[in-house]
Design an enzyme around this catalytic site. Structure first.
Site, short mmCIF file in Angstrom:
data_model
loop_
_atom_site.label_atom_id
_atom_site.label_comp_id
_atom_site.label_asym_id
_atom_site.label_seq_id
_atom_site.Cartn_x
_atom_site.Cartn_y
_atom_site.Cartn_z
CD GLU A 110 40.01 -14.00 -27.25
OE1 GLU A 110 40.91 -14.87 -27.25
OE2 GLU A 110 38.80 -14.29 -27.31
CG HIS B 146 31.56 -15.00 -19.30
ND1 HIS B 146 32.45 -16.03 -19.18
CD2 HIS B 146 31.28 -14.94 -20.64
CE1 HIS B 146 32.68 -16.58 -20.37
NE2 HIS B 146 31.98 -15.94 -21.27
C1 LIG Z 1 38.74 -16.52 -24.71
C2 LIG Z 1 37.32 -16.42 -25.10
N1 LIG Z 1 37.00 -15.74 -26.21
C3 LIG Z 1 35.71 -15.64 -26.59
C4 LIG Z 1 34.73 -16.21 -25.85
C5 LIG Z 1 33.27 -16.09 -26.29
N2 LIG Z 1 32.78 -17.35 -26.76
C6 LIG Z 1 32.10 -18.16 -25.97
S1 LIG Z 1 31.76 -19.60 -26.71
C7 LIG Z 1 32.53 -19.17 -28.11
C8 LIG Z 1 32.57 -20.11 -29.26
C9 LIG Z 1 33.35 -21.32 -28.94
O1 LIG Z 1 33.17 -22.26 -29.93
P1 LIG Z 1 33.57 -23.77 -29.77
O2 LIG Z 1 34.87 -23.87 -29.05
O3 LIG Z 1 33.50 -24.38 -31.12
O4 LIG Z 1 32.48 -24.40 -28.82
P2 LIG Z 1 30.94 -24.66 -29.08
O5 LIG Z 1 30.21 -23.45 -28.57
O6 LIG Z 1 30.73 -24.90 -30.53
O7 LIG Z 1 30.59 -25.84 -28.24
C10 LIG Z 1 33.04 -17.89 -28.00
C11 LIG Z 1 33.75 -17.16 -29.06
C12 LIG Z 1 35.10 -16.89 -24.68
N3 LIG Z 1 34.20 -17.46 -23.88
N4 LIG Z 1 36.40 -17.00 -24.35
#
Ligand SMILES: Cc1ncc(C[n+]2csc(CCOP(=O)(O)OP(=O)(O)O)c2C)c(N)n1
Ligand SMILES: Cc1ncc(C[n+]2csc(CCOP(=O)(O)OP(=O)(O)O)c2C)c(N)n1
Ligand SMILES: [Mg+2]
Ligand SMILES: [Mg+2]
Lengths: 325, 347, 325, 347
Positions: free
Chosen positions: A60, A129
């Site tokens: 971010e 959230h």
């Molecule tokens: C700081 C932050 N930015 C954005 C999000 C929104 N978000 C939730 S899950 C996600 C993807 C995360 O991907 P990954 O770490 O690969 O985990 P996966 O869902 O594949 O298990 C995002 C962008 C968040 N929860 N926290």
């Protein structure tokens, strides 16, 4: 006028800007291939290409900072930080750079950047959230803070945000995306700092924005059945704040309540109450009241969450206690 | 409260302002010019220290003494319209980029003639007419901005690049990582120049960093990275020339670690408890100005008398700058609330 | 009682904790070899060693987050983030983790962490180094927010902070470090949520904390010469807020002014004003007023900076306008 | 407002609570036990999806289907008192650690019998009696906490370690960098387990990351790093056993990149526009449960009928858990304001 959703209204403004201003581009997490976590930018990548619609890493601070830098260089970026909760990771960029650069540089530099984020609670997303931090942003000089309540607001305010030569924090309420309302097809702008008096009344002024405006409005309808005539103000922008509209109304109704999802203690409702009592002291028949979120991290359980958020019944109860005073 | 002014834009199609055709790079500066710039910076900083002691300058003051070769060599290797985005220890960068010394000193004095009208102070010099896009005081907080400026030039299709100066203290901040990754994955035209003076305030790099060879960190992002002797202005100039040319082709970012040393404390308030006299002495022997002076004399490029004349030029330059600062008025009090937002007059 | 500085008072509390509680350790940027950027921890590294006094990388988020984690594991860390301005880089940790973990985990986990930071303005440090963001922290449920005004407060409140089983944001005002005052040698605790009525009076209540308390106090002395008798409240903690002390005072004086360095719009003064008018509406002879910082990024120039900050003269002028009302 | 309760501590010297002597690691689980755990997780997640569709579960629900081998293999290789600190896709980790399935399902239902009494929900499971220190929903935001828990154990002188599960999406966040650097420089007893399922929501790792081999990032901090097939529970178990043993000696952190795939969307709301059916099919062939089942049958360790019995056990377990969740009461409304701060009763 066509009826479209709040989501679609935002899409229209974004598409318009992408079509008409080459300087405009969008960046954010999952706004491209995924279509946006609230489907606001669905199809944009295909329509406008990777140059104009940029999927970013989950990072971010650098996304917002890069938006600031690009804005300083004369472009007109729109950065989506998905939700207001994640904006905490970019808040140093917003506060220490975006909001201050024009002033610090003695007007040499400006930051015409639009930062969109979804805020609000009520969907059982849990404590991390479900925040409503708009009061924090409103506190910072150098930022505009916009919180549209209706599809009509959303399009008109977002169009205006792209005209701003200063950073705009554009906060969409997650619960409103599917809400429908009348929106002209053609482009139009709603000025910052002008509230909408959505219902006129004489007994009490209900002040809301984003999601809380609708609660205020529904409460006003119910109050009408009981013979209480509430005026309802939809703030549209928190900063600049339309204090004239608020004071004009309160001078007529002599009572005011602010409705907000956010934690009450130290929240934006306090600012509004402080302004009203300062400038309309002799007009008040009762203290300015606040109908706000409970001062707790948000619980997941649905009933608990609703209990933590202001409800129409709470507004009605408060109004009645004030009118009887 | 009045509705805040938002400049009304009409609904006509907008296009990106194309940059004027890139001006040819100023003829490569010779070693004498580089030496003069370093001497100017040194003298400027000594005077600033004196003015701080006399209460003319307030707040935090971070001197560049010892590190002159870095900014001097690097900035001479850039085009005049390449952006400079730097940290709070930036008087040297400002002078090397050609900001008027009088207006820089006036800024330190908080005067209305200062480069930001007395609003920014020592840590926040700006002069966009010289593409000097600011000194910033949040460690690593300016790296994302540098990425954004670079992104904008890439977007516009110019070949302007960005030089982003950072300290060794930046490299453990999250934003360092986010910026390097983004710059690499988007092939942004930015050159990161890390002034590794071995300490962030009183903390030795090696005590807080898993990898002390900073340029290797950059390599982990697939970024072309090099290390250079930051006490050698010629070497600095050569390295930045090479990397800047590469970055300018659009191949992506570069990273340069310049090993250097600050001879003074972190700021004027520093008791320097964390390093020994011996260490400072060791580095003082590598003084970039002395080194280059001796080399030029040894090579007979200049004579001792030339050196004295150059020093005199620096003295005069800085004396004039200081007089200008002294004589300048304070900003008017009624300017206090100006320029928080765009004003109708700006549009 | 011995007279010592605010800085020394803080040092005494920290040394006491290091000496008497093995679970206590300190971490932060430059707190060790450098001696602390405000010299608060000078000599501690030598006295207590690297295990207890940890110099960290410049990486605010992980330092604060590591403090939270260590607190969850039963230790009692004190993290110094140098200044409140840099706390923006750790604010996600503070808001999304520290403040919420007890609640989210249903009381399984707690975060007994003390986070010290220097705040306030007035030393010509420019826009990025002169912020007073205590109102933001006070807004967040789950945090205690402490802002000592005197050496006596500083020691007693910091001692109490180490007793807290919940996170404490401890905000020291940079301008106060050299200020002297009487402080007992022995340990003592000042309770959170208890304000200090530092001067009793009957005409107006002046409410301050940290640096602004002293301005209020000095203004009160000057007002006395004009025959106006001001009561002065030193809040000590913003969260919990001692509303009882405030209301008791206002019910007597019928007028109140909040003094704060911070930006007025959306700041903590608004909360206090809102509370007072809500609970002491009929006791007020004038609106609650705020004497706050200007809503601008802080300029470097000394005269401009002072003009941007509340001054004793401003307080006096305000009081007179209210008393005459 | 009342003075908030602060537990009064007296001025007696305080000492660090020493951990009870470390219990010997539970006898290494055999492949059958690992298979059963994976089957339990799979069944649990399928049921959760069904309950979501029926409106019994709300909010965000992120299923672990496809990734079962990662948590199962890793957690079986840890000691029962090693901390688990994980992300929001954590039902699998919770079950692998031995949290009661009924209490986990009840948490998804928001019931008072849930592991956090219905307060946390799917993304925030906690059970500290099992050293399960939480699921977190801010990407990478839990990494500093893992460092802190590890720091505390190092400080106390125990040999408890921390397992920190993260997604591939975490690696470009600033906190990833800050945490890896701190863990390395302070030699913290933490093992980072990165579940690289190739996507962060709809964004393919390779589109946003300068270096796609994530474990190489960790090497840049001087951390022992490896890559492992995250679809192979036996390989996972072996890798974590080896790395955990090393971390436990106090030599510093380790990093394991587990290549895996989620068979379902990111959350229940995902239209999966960003990946092809072919890609999903390819990975489904590598299903960790099928792979191990077939292997065990091929090796004649188990028979087909055993498999059916195991599946039946999972079905019953999950059915019971669901009944328990259904039958449990909602948390009382008057508990709403409890536990924001310590209360007198807690002290
Ligand atoms: C700081 C932050 N930015 C954005 C999000 C929104 N978000 C939730 S899950 C996600 C993807 C995360 O991907 P990954 O770490 O690969 O985990 P996966 O869902 O594949 O298990 C995002 C962008 C968040 N929860 N926290
Ligand atoms: C985010 C942030 N944290 C802490 C500080 C305080 N601070 C100012 S300068 C400095 C040291 C920076 O060291 P380095 O980057 O090596 O630059 P140098 O001073 O050596 O030029 C610190 C910690 C800051 N300004 N910003
Ligand atoms: Mg340094
Ligand atoms: Mg992933």
């Amino acid at each position: 006028m066509p009826e479209i959703t709040y989501r679609e209204a935002i899409r229209q403004a974004l598409r318009y800007q992408l079509q008409h201003d080459e300087r405009v581009f969008l960046m954010g997490e999952d706004i491209g291939a995924y279509g946006g976590s609230y489907a606001v930018t669905k199809g944009f990548l295909e329509e406008f290409g990777e140059k104009r619609v940029k999927d970013t890493p989950i990072a971010e601070s650098v996304i917002v900072g890069a938006g600031i830098g690009a804005a300083m260089a004369g472009l007109k970026p729109m950065v989506e930080v998905m939700t207001i909760n994640f904006s905490l990771l970019a808040i140093d960029q917003i506060v220490n750079n975006a909001s201050k650069l024009r002033y610090m540089s003695n007007n040499q530099v400006s930051v015409p950047l639009v930062i969109r984020m979804a805020g609000g609670a009520g969907s059982q997303l849990g404590a991390q959230h479900s925040q409503s931090l708009e009061s924090w942003y409103a506190h910072v000089p150098g930022l505009h803070v916009v919180a549209p309540a209706t599809p009509y607001d959303a399009k008109g305010l977002l169009m205006a945000a792209f005209d701003s030569e200063d950073p705009v924090i554009f906060i969409e309420h997650t619960a409103l995306y599917p809400m429908k309302g009348e929106v002209p097809d053609e482009p139009y702008r709603l000025p910052f700092g002008k509230a909408d008096v959505a219902r006129t009344g004489k007994d009490v002024t209900l002040i809301g924005y984003g999601g809380s405006f609708h609660q205020a409005f529904r409460a006003a309808k119910q109050l009408a059945a009981d013979g209480i005539d509430a005026e309802v103000i939809n703030l549209r922008t928190l900063s600049p704040l339309d204090t004239d509209a608020i004071l004009t109304s309160v001078r007529k109704t002599n009572r005011a309540i602010v409705i907000e999802d956010d934690w009450q203690f130290g929240g934006f409702g306090g600012e509004i109450a402080a302004i009203i009592q300062e400038h309309a002291f002799d007009d008040l028949d009762a203290p300015v009241m606040r109908c706000s979120g409970a001062n707790i991290p948000m619980p997941y359980n649905g009933a608990l969450e609703q209990a933590a958020l202001p409800q129409e019944a709470d507004i009605i109860r408060l109004v009645k206690s004030m009118v009887q005073r | 409260m009045a509705t805040r002014f938002i400049s009304g834009r009409s609904d006509v199609a907008r296009s990106v302002d194309k940059q004027p055709a890139a001006s040819a790079r100023d003829a490569a500066p010779g070693p004498i010019a580089l030496l003069q710039t370093m001497m100017n910076i040194r003298r400027f900083e000594e005077k600033a220290a004196e003015m701080y002691a006399r209460g003319k300058i307030k707040g935090f003051l971070h001197l560049y003494i010892g590190q002159e070769a870095v900014a001097t060599g690097a900035i001479a290797a850039l085009r005049g319209d390449d952006y400079i985005v730097t940290h709070y220890r930036e008087h040297g960068h400002a002078l090397a980029r050609g900001l008027e010394p009088g207006r820089v000193m006036a800024e330190l004095f908080g005067k209305s003639t200062g480069v930001t009208g007395g609003r920014g102070g020592s840590m926040h010099l700006f002069d966009i007419s010289k593409s000097f896009f600011g000194g910033y005081a949040i460690v690593a907080g300016h790296m994302p901005l540098a990425c954004g400026l670079a992104l904008a030039e890439q977007y516009k299709g110019t070949n302007r690049i960005v030089a982003n100066f950072i300290g060794d203290g930046s490299v453990n901040e999250g934003e360092f990582h986010e910026a390097l990754n983004l710059a690499s994955v988007w092939k942004l035209p930015v050159i990161f120049i890390c002034e590794n003076n071995l300490y962030g305030m009183g903390t030795a790099m090696r005590r807080v960093s898993a990898l002390v060879e900073i340029y290797k960190r950059a390599e982990a992002y697939g970024i072309d990275a090099e290390q250079v002797d930051g006490m050698d202005v010629i070497a600095m100039h050569a390295a930045v020339s090479r990397l800047a040319a590469k970055v300018r082709t659009g191949e992506g970012p570069a990273f340069l670690e310049a090993i250097c040393f600050r001879f003074r404390g972190h700021s004027m308030a520093d008791a320097e408890l964390y390093r020994t006299k011996g260490e400072v002495e060791h580095w003082r022997k590598l003084d970039p100005i002395t080194q280059l002076s001796q080399q030029l004399i040894a090579e007979k490029t200049i004579k001792k008398t030339d050196l004295a004349a150059m020093q005199a030029r620096s003295d005069t330059l800085v004396a004039d700058a200081t007089t200008f600062a002294e004589d300048s008025p304070n900003p008017p009090l009624d300017s206090l609330m100006r320029h928080v937002y765009q004003e109708p007059a700006d549009a």
